[in-house]
Design an enzyme around this catalytic site. Structure first.
Site, PDB file in Angstrom:
ATOM      1  N   HIS A 160       0.809  -1.217   0.000  1.00 58.67           N
ATOM      2  CA  HIS A 160       0.000   0.000   0.000  1.00 58.67           C
ATOM      3  C   HIS A 160       0.845   1.271   0.000  1.00 58.67           C
ATOM      4  O   HIS A 160       0.662   2.166  -0.839  1.00 58.67           O
ATOM      5  CB  HIS A 160      -0.924   0.032   1.227  1.00 58.67           C
ATOM      6  CG  HIS A 160      -1.855  -1.126   1.323  1.00 58.67           C
ATOM      7  ND1 HIS A 160      -2.355  -1.788   0.215  1.00 58.67           N
ATOM      8  CD2 HIS A 160      -2.401  -1.752   2.400  1.00 58.67           C
ATOM      9  CE1 HIS A 160      -3.158  -2.751   0.610  1.00 58.67           C
ATOM     10  NE2 HIS A 160      -3.198  -2.754   1.926  1.00 58.67           N
ATOM     11  N   LYS A 174      -0.647   0.156  13.935  1.00 61.92           N
ATOM     12  CA  LYS A 174      -1.908  -0.198  14.588  1.00 61.92           C
ATOM     13  C   LYS A 174      -1.941   0.388  15.997  1.00 61.92           C
ATOM     14  O   LYS A 174      -0.905   0.680  16.581  1.00 61.92           O
ATOM     15  CB  LYS A 174      -2.074  -1.719  14.634  1.00 61.92           C
ATOM     16  CG  LYS A 174      -2.343  -2.334  13.257  1.00 61.92           C
ATOM     17  CD  LYS A 174      -2.676  -3.790  13.374  1.00 61.92           C
ATOM     18  CE  LYS A 174      -3.037  -4.384  12.012  1.00 61.92           C
ATOM     19  NZ  LYS A 174      -4.288  -3.816  11.467  1.00 61.92           N
TER      20      LYS A 174
END
Length: 484
Positions: free
Chosen positions: A234, A334
């Site tokens: 990504h 995260k």
């Protein structure tokens, strides 16, 4: 045009969460070709009706606006069928061949939504069963391998049974409307092109932040980590979209040729840059949304002594005439302070200040990818004080909110990409040499971490990651956008 879409992993998580909702939205929007059939493949012994009931039940977990009415689902369910298969057994592929022979569709899409270890098995068995016809297209989900060697092995095996134009390596970030608008911003307008270079840009920051932890995917994440999960695909694809030269046309290979040049121009790693310009972190206990959350090592399926990274920040450069000397910063993780994906283009300050005050870093373009989708242009302007023009400059912001401008019911990433596969458009898919070059650049980081016994730096859940990330960018005299 008639098509058959075969979902290997038809009862799996990706099919439930992403693929079926995307296919239904295409059906609702009237963009899914009318003569279509969707065949789920899995180990379970299900009838067509039982499979339809399972799919129907799963729509209860989709956001309300995207759930089908009873009448809508009844019409959509007519497209759904199920074939029980053990993907390791050659004889079971004969059952799939028989199901496909019933219609002899114009296009057959094999969507391999399984563990990457099964990619080569499925493709080889499809060829052995005679299902790799010129009408067949195969979709491979990420991650495509776990390092350069495994990626190359998968691509070589797949390449023996399918031509490159039949292989659709999917990266759902490329299907996001915001990323499509990034290409439109750069190559559909002349406004920014003269400034899109080293003489005018001080630095570029790419952030992909998630406030969630690994949820129920601890076992998967343990063998993957943030570098493989987000940076290798990504983030590097976003870097290519920002850094590439204008392609000669909008054809798939013209676009992918330019992205490949960017990947090949990334500055090679050295022992010094690996130690200073790459930060890995792992979240410890903290708070998220005002509630306490556990540390990564306390998540289900995670080794209590895990060295898997849940955060990566790095600095790199593109070594060519357009970008030489401009630092590109990539950050992903995260359990961060918020869910936020954005690209920040920081322009250089004016060469000579004529006003009494000058606010640094105000000239920047922010490309928001999620959850907000749009552009922000940050400028300096003179304000007014008691109806008199002030000599003091103040920051102002011009917004283009794509959801407000074009409506929030736009085509989602998987919906767009699935329709592109059916239509045979490769523009938004990754070519094998792109993937290989990305793995080649990432692999020295993996090797360096493998030899580093210290492991990742811990950061509290609900923060923006380890302080070393801010220290890294501060060495260049800059800061992350939220620290301005």
């Amino acid at each position: 045009m008639s098509f058959d879409l075969v979902l290997f992993g038809g009862t799996g998580d990706l099919t439930w969460r992403k693929l079926m909702p995307a296919l239904f939205q295409a059906f609702r929007h009237g963009t899914l070709p009318a003569e279509g059939r969707i065949i789920g493949v899995g180990r379970d012994n299900l009838s067509n009706e039982q499979y339809r009931e399972q799919i129907h039940a799963r729509f209860d977990h989709v956001e309300l606006a995207k759930r089908p009415s009873e009448e809508e689902f009844k019409r959509f369910a007519a497209l759904l069928e199920f074939v029980q298969m053990d993907l390791s057994k050659p004889d079971d592929y004969a059952k799939l061949a028989a199901a496909l022979a019933q219609r002899n569709a114009d296009t057959v899409v094999m969507y391999v939504a399984t563990a990457p270890t099964l990619f080569t098995t499925v493709c080889e068995q499809l060829a052995a069963a005679g299902l790799n016809t010129p009408q067949t297209r195969v979709v491979l989900e990420k991650p495509l391998g776990h390092d350069l060697a495994s990626n190359r092995a998968i691509n070589e095996t797949v390449g023996k049974v399918f031509g490159e134009k039949q292989v659709f390596r999917i990266d759902h970030y490329l299907g996001k409307p915001a990323v499509q608008n990034l290409f439109a911003l750069r190559f559909g307008n002349a406004l920014f092109e003269p400034l899109w270079r080293r003489e005018h840009i001080a630095n570029i920051q790419i952030t992909i932040a998630e406030d969630l932890g690994v949820e129920k995917r601890g076992g998967f994440y343990e063998t993957t980590g943030a570098l493989r999960d987000m940076v290798q695909n990504h983030a590097l694809q976003l870097l290519c979209a920002i850094g590439m030269e204008p392609p000669i046309n909008s054809h798939a290979d013209a676009i992918r040729d330019e992205k490949l040049k960017v990947l090949r121009s990334l500055k090679p790693w050295t022992a010094e840059t690996l130690s200073q310009d790459v930060i890995r972190g792992q979240y410890s206990a903290g708070t998220s949304g005002g509630a306490p959350v556990a540390a990564y090592r306390e998540e289900a399926g995670v080794n209590p002594k895990s060295h898997t990274e849940t955060f990566v920040a790095l600095r790199t450069e593109i070594s060519n005439w357009r970008w030489a000397g401009v630092p590109f910063y990539i950050r992903t993780g995260k359990r961060l302070a918020g869910r936020d994906a954005r690209i920040v283009i920081n322009f250089r300050p004016t060469p000579h200040a004529i006003f009494n005050s000058q606010i640094g870093d105000a000239n920047r373009l922010v490309i928001n990818l999620q959850p907000k989708d749009g552009l922000e242009l940050h400028l300096l302007a003179q304000g007014q004080d008691n109806r008199r023009v002030s000599q003091k400059l103040s920051p102002v912001q011009l917004d283009l909110d794509f959801d407000k401008r074009f409506g929030s019911e736009r085509v989602g990433a998987y919906e767009r990409l699935l329709l592109d596969v059916i239509d045979g458009r490769l523009n938004l898919f990754v070519r094998s040499d792109e993937q290989e070059e990305a793995w080649r650049w990432v692999e020295p980081i993996l090797d360096y971490w493998q030899a580093d016994s210290q492991g990742p730096r811990l950061y509290n859940a609900g923060t923006w990651g380890p302080s070393a990330s801010s220290a890294m960018i501060a060495r260049d005299g800059f800061c992350w956008s939220e620290e301005n």
